[in-house]
Design a protein around this motif. Sequence first.
Motif, mmCIF file in Angstrom:
data_model
loop_
_atom_site.group_PDB
_atom_site.id
_atom_site.type_symbol
_atom_site.label_atom_id
_atom_site.label_comp_id
_atom_site.label_asym_id
_atom_site.label_seq_id
_atom_site.Cartn_x
_atom_site.Cartn_y
_atom_site.Cartn_z
ATOM 1 N N GLY A 242 0.776 -1.402 -0.026
ATOM 2 C CA GLY A 242 0.006 -0.134 0.140
ATOM 3 C C GLY A 242 1.000 1.217 -0.143
ATOM 4 O O GLY A 242 1.919 1.276 0.466
ATOM 5 N N GLY A 243 0.243 2.135 -0.856
ATOM 6 C CA GLY A 243 0.786 3.548 -0.730
ATOM 7 C C GLY A 243 1.853 3.837 -1.988
ATOM 8 O O GLY A 243 2.235 4.991 -2.194
ATOM 9 N N VAL A 244 2.011 2.649 -2.890
ATOM 10 C CA VAL A 244 2.570 3.029 -4.053
ATOM 11 C C VAL A 244 1.531 3.570 -5.196
ATOM 12 O O VAL A 244 0.505 2.938 -5.272
ATOM 13 C CB VAL A 244 3.216 1.753 -4.792
ATOM 14 N N HIS A 245 2.015 4.848 -5.919
ATOM 15 C CA HIS A 245 0.943 5.417 -6.709
ATOM 16 C C HIS A 245 1.280 5.227 -8.198
ATOM 17 O O HIS A 245 0.175 5.337 -9.166
ATOM 18 C CB HIS A 245 0.966 6.924 -6.472
ATOM 19 N N ALA A 246 2.455 4.803 -8.447
ATOM 20 C CA ALA A 246 3.090 4.676 -9.840
ATOM 21 C C ALA A 246 4.610 4.177 -9.784
ATOM 22 O O ALA A 246 5.169 4.200 -8.776
ATOM 23 C CB ALA A 246 3.029 5.942 -10.492
ATOM 24 N N LEU A 247 4.926 3.584 -10.731
ATOM 25 C CA LEU A 247 6.128 2.778 -11.098
ATOM 26 C C LEU A 247 6.364 3.062 -12.436
ATOM 27 O O LEU A 247 5.631 3.022 -13.334
ATOM 28 C CB LEU A 247 5.933 1.351 -10.968
ATOM 29 N N ALA A 248 7.647 3.687 -12.600
ATOM 30 C CA ALA A 248 8.235 3.723 -13.823
ATOM 31 C C ALA A 248 9.347 3.118 -14.317
ATOM 32 O O ALA A 248 10.631 3.100 -13.520
ATOM 33 C CB ALA A 248 8.500 5.355 -14.307
ATOM 34 N N ALA A 309 6.604 6.224 -7.447
ATOM 35 C CA ALA A 309 5.946 7.434 -6.855
ATOM 36 C C ALA A 309 5.133 6.871 -5.602
ATOM 37 O O ALA A 309 4.128 6.174 -5.727
ATOM 38 C CB ALA A 309 5.305 8.424 -7.660
ATOM 39 N N VAL A 310 5.608 7.273 -4.327
ATOM 40 C CA VAL A 310 4.709 6.775 -3.206
ATOM 41 C C VAL A 310 4.395 7.942 -2.414
ATOM 42 O O VAL A 310 4.908 8.933 -2.464
ATOM 43 C CB VAL A 310 5.697 5.771 -2.437
ATOM 44 N N ALA A 311 3.281 7.627 -1.641
ATOM 45 C CA ALA A 311 2.935 8.474 -0.569
ATOM 46 C C ALA A 311 4.004 8.971 0.355
ATOM 47 O O ALA A 311 4.769 8.114 0.761
ATOM 48 C CB ALA A 311 1.460 7.995 0.165
ATOM 49 N N ALA A 312 4.047 10.337 0.757
ATOM 50 C CA ALA A 312 4.878 10.728 1.498
ATOM 51 C C ALA A 312 4.985 10.064 2.811
ATOM 52 O O ALA A 312 5.923 9.641 3.420
ATOM 53 C CB ALA A 312 4.720 12.137 1.690
ATOM 54 N N ASP A 313 3.829 9.691 3.494
ATOM 55 C CA ASP A 313 3.948 9.331 4.860
ATOM 56 C C ASP A 313 4.144 7.429 4.826
ATOM 57 O O ASP A 313 4.050 7.116 5.837
ATOM 58 C CB ASP A 313 2.487 9.338 5.488
ATOM 59 N N ARG A 314 4.532 7.059 3.515
ATOM 60 C CA ARG A 314 4.688 5.588 3.378
ATOM 61 C C ARG A 314 5.939 5.531 2.788
ATOM 62 O O ARG A 314 6.371 4.234 2.813
ATOM 63 C CB ARG A 314 3.637 5.013 2.599
ATOM 64 N N ALA A 315 6.845 6.583 2.585
ATOM 65 C CA ALA A 315 8.050 6.368 1.763
ATOM 66 C C ALA A 315 9.010 5.520 2.819
ATOM 67 O O ALA A 315 9.730 4.856 2.069
ATOM 68 C CB ALA A 315 8.452 7.853 1.640
ATOM 69 N N GLU A 316 9.214 5.841 3.883
ATOM 70 C CA GLU A 316 10.460 5.125 4.675
ATOM 71 C C GLU A 316 9.860 3.841 4.917
ATOM 72 O O GLU A 316 10.747 2.976 4.692
ATOM 73 C CB GLU A 316 10.383 5.660 6.033
ATOM 74 N N ASP A 317 8.633 3.386 4.833
ATOM 75 C CA ASP A 317 8.419 1.871 5.201
ATOM 76 C C ASP A 317 8.659 1.186 3.989
ATOM 77 O O ASP A 317 8.820 0.060 3.864
ATOM 78 C CB ASP A 317 6.964 1.825 5.678
ATOM 79 N N ILE A 318 7.952 1.792 2.723
ATOM 80 C CA ILE A 318 8.371 1.079 1.611
ATOM 81 C C ILE A 318 9.703 1.169 1.097
ATOM 82 O O ILE A 318 10.093 0.097 0.712
ATOM 83 C CB ILE A 318 7.561 1.894 0.385
#
Length: 348
Positions: A242-248, A309-318
């Motif tokens: 959860g929290g991933v909005h896009a991949l390139a 591209a991930v939600a800022a509040d999930r960046a560290e966990d991802i």
Amino acid sequence: MSDGKNGLTYADAGVDIDAGNALVDRIKPAAKRTARPGVMAGLGGFGALFDLKAAGYTDPVLVAATDGVGTKLRIAIDTGEVGGVGIDLVAMCVNDLVCQGAEPLFFLDYFATGKLSVDEAARVIEGIAEGCAQSGCALIGGETAEMPGMYHDGDFDLAGFAVGAMERGGELPADVAEGDVLLGLASNGVHSNGYSLVRKVVEMTGLGWDADCPWAEGSLGANLLTPTRLYVKPALAAVRAGGVHALAHITGGGLTENLPRVLPEDLGADIDLSAWELPPVFRWLAETAGMAEAELLKTFNSGIGMVLAVAADRAEDIAALLREEGETVTRIGTVTAGAGMRYEGKLL
């Protein structure tokens, strides 16, 4: 039935059906080890069957991708080191699929040559099977085309076709927003794009493929044939968390062309080029060719093979999850208001 004549055969025309049959027999064990839930019938039939329900899907959307390896094949053919391009072929397809949010399910290949070498073709297809195994998808079919007069002696071409699935509503990109954090996953090297320029640069130097590599141990050819990194399993793990909005997938066009493909028209990206170190192969290519940084960034992956591209509040966990999955992760920038790519710092 015979009329007693000793006429021409298909073999006289340059096509060896027995060699093709021998190849199928040799690659069956490689294909078999890629089997996964959903495979109903694989090599040998006129078509391959796959059961989406058996693969665990209830309301699936199919996603398809096709690609090749490009002129990296020229180096593989010239050096005889052909096993790795099979992995490249799979990676170029399945790394694209996962950017849509899809799990790769099965793969088919097309191998075309003037005169079939069973050993060479088997090494290529065994590489394809390895790429499939690493990606969790099944090698369920393919085509070997022996076409005398169409290819120079020893030459061959490859194409790959991957099909994946996701549950309806799971498509990416989705919900990309200003402030999203951009996480870059390190590449293995040049991957499978830009090799026409790579070959031109090597030609300028006068070096042979067997020459000592200027930036690493081993030969120049062996280093340039490092297979494309497969990002499927780590990327899917991140998406499912959860929290991933896009991949390139950073392929031809580099960061400059590929990251904007997954951003809404009114959003862009600020990229900090000083966040990661340019791998030695790209520094050697750039310095040898006198390339400008902008040209480097739109031709090669420049050390970043996939961006999330991930939600800022999930960046560290991802980021932590991706590192646990074996990836080298760098926070390379943010999604910003206003279209366009803006670079800060320097790679070169």
